[in-house]
Design a protein around this motif. Sequence first.
Motif, short mmCIF file in Angstrom:
data_model
loop_
_atom_site.label_atom_id
_atom_site.label_comp_id
_atom_site.label_asym_id
_atom_site.label_seq_id
_atom_site.Cartn_x
_atom_site.Cartn_y
_atom_site.Cartn_z
N CYS A 11 -8.77 4.69 -0.84
CA CYS A 11 -9.10 3.30 -0.47
C CYS A 11 -10.04 3.24 0.73
O CYS A 11 -11.03 2.50 0.71
N THR A 12 -9.77 4.01 1.76
CA THR A 12 -10.64 3.99 2.93
C THR A 12 -12.01 4.57 2.61
O THR A 12 -13.02 4.08 3.09
N ARG A 43 -4.48 5.99 -10.83
CA ARG A 43 -4.07 5.11 -11.94
C ARG A 43 -2.54 4.97 -12.00
O ARG A 43 -2.03 3.87 -12.20
N SER A 44 -1.83 6.07 -11.82
CA SER A 44 -0.36 5.99 -11.92
C SER A 44 0.23 5.19 -10.76
O SER A 44 1.24 4.50 -10.93
N CYS A 45 -0.40 5.23 -9.58
CA CYS A 45 0.13 4.51 -8.42
C CYS A 45 -0.32 3.05 -8.34
O CYS A 45 0.40 2.21 -7.81
N ARG A 114 -4.69 -7.10 1.45
CA ARG A 114 -4.34 -5.77 1.95
C ARG A 114 -4.47 -4.81 0.77
O ARG A 114 -3.77 -4.93 -0.22
N LEU A 115 -5.39 -3.86 0.89
CA LEU A 115 -5.63 -2.89 -0.17
C LEU A 115 -4.64 -1.74 -0.09
O LEU A 115 -4.19 -1.22 -1.10
N CYS A 116 -4.34 -1.31 1.12
CA CYS A 116 -3.31 -0.33 1.41
C CYS A 116 -3.11 -0.39 2.93
O CYS A 116 -3.76 -1.20 3.59
N ALA A 117 -2.25 0.41 3.47
CA ALA A 117 -1.93 0.32 4.90
C ALA A 117 -3.18 0.40 5.76
O ALA A 117 -3.93 1.36 5.70
N ALA A 131 -7.58 -17.15 -5.25
CA ALA A 131 -7.67 -15.74 -4.88
C ALA A 131 -6.71 -14.89 -5.70
O ALA A 131 -5.60 -15.31 -6.01
N ASP A 132 -7.16 -13.70 -6.05
CA ASP A 132 -6.35 -12.75 -6.81
C ASP A 132 -6.53 -11.40 -6.15
O ASP A 132 -7.62 -11.04 -5.74
N ILE A 133 -5.48 -10.61 -6.07
CA ILE A 133 -5.54 -9.32 -5.40
C ILE A 133 -6.56 -8.44 -6.11
O ILE A 133 -6.55 -8.30 -7.31
N GLY A 134 -7.50 -7.88 -5.29
CA GLY A 134 -8.59 -7.08 -5.79
C GLY A 134 -8.18 -5.70 -6.03
O GLY A 134 -8.74 -4.87 -6.57
#
Length: 134
Positions: A11-12, A43-45, A114-117, A131-134
């Motif tokens: 993600c980063t 994909r699995s996560c 929030r995409l990840c921490a 809005a929808d989570i991207g």
Amino acid sequence: MNHYILIWSVCTFIESRVRGEIDMDELVLQTGFSLAHIRDVFRSCTGKPLARYVQERRIASAAQELLDTDRTVLDIALQYGFSGRTVFSRAFRRHTGYTPSQFRAEAPVLARVRLCAGVFGPSLPDRRGTADIG
């Protein structure tokens, strides 16, 4: 097995390069995992393919730029790695329900997601304009 660090790294990596070329060979070198393994774990996560995630992040960031600047659609399309206005418009409409010009004219509100921490970015509106989570 907990893949938190790998997902965070992906993600980063994507967010820091969303406006330019995203070199998957560099991602492989930075994480120490094969691209096939990264794709499978991602994909699995997350429930979505890595390529789709990359395109959604590019579209979401381009959407924010459409609202915040007066740059041309073509300039924004090229900056986010699309080969031209038509390809960008097709992908943009598929993900948002708007053409880039309609999106700019209607100016729907984009939330931050929030995409990840520790990693946040603009979210895509769903086809109803919320809005929808991207």
